[in-house]
Design a protein around this motif. Structure first.
Motif, PDB file in Angstrom:
ATOM      1  N   LYS A  70       0.824  -1.208   0.000  1.00 13.73           N
ATOM      2  CA  LYS A  70       0.000   0.000   0.000  1.00 13.73           C
ATOM      3  C   LYS A  70       0.860   1.261   0.000  1.00 13.73           C
ATOM      4  CE  LYS A  70      -3.454  -2.485  -0.349  1.00 13.73           C
ATOM      5  NZ  LYS A  70      -4.032  -2.566  -1.695  1.00 13.73           N
ATOM      6  N   GLU A  77      -3.381   3.430   8.586  1.00 11.31           N
ATOM      7  CA  GLU A  77      -3.097   4.392   7.514  1.00 11.31           C
ATOM      8  C   GLU A  77      -1.764   5.099   7.749  1.00 11.31           C
ATOM      9  OE1 GLU A  77      -5.145   8.325   5.376  1.00 11.31           O
ATOM     10  OE2 GLU A  77      -6.196   7.245   6.963  1.00 11.31           O
ATOM     11  N   GLU A  78      -1.493   5.458   8.998  1.00 13.92           N
ATOM     12  CA  GLU A  78      -0.220   6.108   9.310  1.00 13.92           C
ATOM     13  C   GLU A  78       0.946   5.148   9.099  1.00 13.92           C
ATOM     14  OE1 GLU A  78      -1.545   9.381  12.710  1.00 13.92           O
ATOM     15  OE2 GLU A  78      -1.244   7.283  13.285  1.00 13.92           O
ATOM     16  N   ASN A 126       1.748   5.060   5.435  1.00 11.90           N
ATOM     17  CA  ASN A 126       2.447   6.273   5.002  1.00 11.90           C
ATOM     18  C   ASN A 126       3.921   6.286   5.415  1.00 11.90           C
ATOM     19  OD1 ASN A 126       0.103   7.277   3.825  1.00 11.90           O
ATOM     20  ND2 ASN A 126      -0.516   8.381   5.677  1.00 11.90           N
TER      21      ASN A 126
END
Length: 503
Positions: free
Chosen positions: A32, A320-321, A324
């Motif tokens: 991702k 999500e963090e 990233n």
């Protein structure tokens, strides 16, 4: 291979281990973070070790963790099927091509043949390996004529296909996590690629599948590092472009040396599997993090940091963090030691960050009848008082059971510390007086203060025996907060019960 594509390829031979969850998570985070695809492939060619229900368990566990594949047996995809047992024709096709090269050969040795030569080596103080030294004295297509080989095949004599390891060749290998290193092929044996039942071993099937599914990066446990040389050569033999490899270090025991095991979990009291798993043969149930009360986002956060550190050494990160920030080059080479205390700390942090309404949903989603039958209004008063102290949602009930039922016994140490004749007199009087107290506003603490003052004692002389009466021990939130939730009639009844029952 321009697009990043990774795969998690577990075998359905039992429940998914903590290490397997971490591999799947790192696969997912890397894919991702690079705008790529995460593939779930079930490697079920080992029929002897297949465990019923294990595949469904793996899929449910990943879903609970929030690690959702882009392609899988469940989700489908353009490279289906995603179970190796359904890809036999693909393997047969590529095996036929491999056998045309000088990289593979057919071996007819029986287990008894191999045991006999193994004993010979042991008698000479040597270790037997099927390799460049021994293969020329064994029963295979390298020592037999083409006619003899064909005759044995026609007679349906069982055989395996082995890789023909080159002699005295230096392989220059590279791993994203561990860097560059070299291996001499003389240290490697001729691994079986296809078993005598016609099913491929891991070595052959995963190479074929990774090529067919256009896998760009292979992220797997360090136990496969010794096989990297063989896999390099298999790609060479097939004339295919190799993916990049990254081998993850072990998750270590809380104490001592070695890999974290279920035995460690049993010994130190923590799960090593994400969900409960019931062994279909024995009926024994292995504990899971979900059933033990862990929140999935806390569990995943904990797993992510077992071998990887984000920028600024942050510890609390959403999925999500993590996506990233994830960098495969920053995954640690050294093993990561598991800590039960750290796992609980993560859950505590995530529970504290939940809204009261979210915690209410957790409490209501339980088999505990006291919680299910309690009014939401009452629970929403209890939650903020207990949440900060709780590690798991269930602790709100366990540590706050006094909100739901009156004490049936009184802790001995607490009685010795706070209960005497003066306390009995104070509590007897308080049981009568508090019926006139104002329980509806912030003045309750002042009412208790005034009561203490009127009896010419400090607040502690009232609060400690009062807490004992209400809770059964000297713990819990502020006494006025407890009293407001219980109500004056229940408080009076508990005080009277203590006065009558504490010796």
């Amino acid at each position: 291979m321009s697009k990043v594509r990774v795969r998690f390829a577990p075998s359905p031979t039992g429940p998914l281990h903590l290490g397997g969850v971490r591999t799947a998570l790192y696969d997912y985070l890397f894919a991702k973070s690079q705008g790529g695809d995460f593939v779930l492939r079930i490697e079920d060619t080992d029929t002897a070790r297949y465990v019923e229900g294990a595949e469904e368990y793996i899929m449910e566990a990943l879903e609970w963790c929030g690690i959702i594949p882009d392609e899988s047996p469940k989700h489908g995809g353009k490279f289906a099927p995603y179970r190796q047992s359904e890809r036999r024709e693909i393997y047969d096709k590529h095996l036929a091509e491999l056998l045309k090269t000088d990289y593979a050969y057919i071996a007819f040795d029986t287990p008894e043949d191999l045991d006999e030569i193994r004993k010979e080596f042991e008698q000479n103080g040597e270790v037997f390996a099927y390799n460049y030294i021994t293969r020329n004295r064994l029963k295979n297509s390298l020592t037999l004529s083409k006619e003899q080989v064909q005759k044995l095949i026609d007679e349906k004599v069982p055989y395996v296909v082995r890789f023909k390891m080159p002699v005295d060749r230096i392989l220059n290998l590279e791993d994203i996590i561990r860097g560059k290193f070299s291996v001499n092929t003389n240290s490697l044996d001729d691994k079986v690629l296809v078993k005598n039942d016609g099913m491929p071993t891991y070595h052959f099937a995963n190479i074929v599948d990774d090529h067919e599914m256009e896998i760009s990066h292979v992220i797997r446990g360090e136990e496969w590092l010794p096989s990297l040389g063989l896999h390099y050569l298999l790609y060479e033999a097939m004339g295919w472009e190799r993916p990049q490899f990254a081998h993850l270090s072990l998750i270590l025991k809380p104490e001592g040396k070695g890999k974290l095991s279920k035995r460690d979990g049993d010994k130190f009291g923590f799960p090593v599997f994400p969900l409960n798993f019931k062994d279909p043969e024995t009926g024994n149930i292995s504990k899971g993090y979900r059933e033990e009360g862990y929140l999935p986002d806390a569990f995943i956060n904990m797993v992510a940091l077992l071998g990887w550190s984000p920028a600024n050494d942050r510890e609390i990160l959403t999925l999500e963090e993590m996506v990233n920030e994830f960098d495969l080059h920053k995954v640690h080479k050294a093993g990561a030691r598991f800590s039960k205390e750290k796992a609980e700390w993560f859950n505590q942090q995530y529970l504290k960050s939940k809204s009261d309404d979210e915690v209410l949903s957790l409490l209501k989603n339980t088999e505990n009848s006291a919680l299910v039958n309690s009014g939401n209004e009452k629970l929403l008063k209890i939650i903020p008082l207990m949440k900060e102290r709780a590690t798991f949602a269930k602790d709100i009930y366990e540590d706050g059971k006094f909100f739901f039922e009156a004490p049936s016994h009184y802790e001995e140490k607490a009685v010795k510390k706070s209960w005497n004749e003066n306390a009995v007199n104070l509590m007897t009087d308080l049981a009568e007086k508090l019926l006139d107290f104002n329980f509806e506003n912030e003045t309750l603490k002042q009412e208790i203060h005034d009561f203490a003052e009127s009896h010419q004692v400090g607040m502690g002389k009232v609060m400690m025996p009062l807490r004992l009466c209400l809770v059964g021990e000297l713990k819990g939130p502020d006494v006025p907060d407890i009293m407001q939730i219980l109500g004056k009639e229940e408080c009076a009844a508990r005080i009277k019960n203590a006065v009558n029952n504490i010796p």
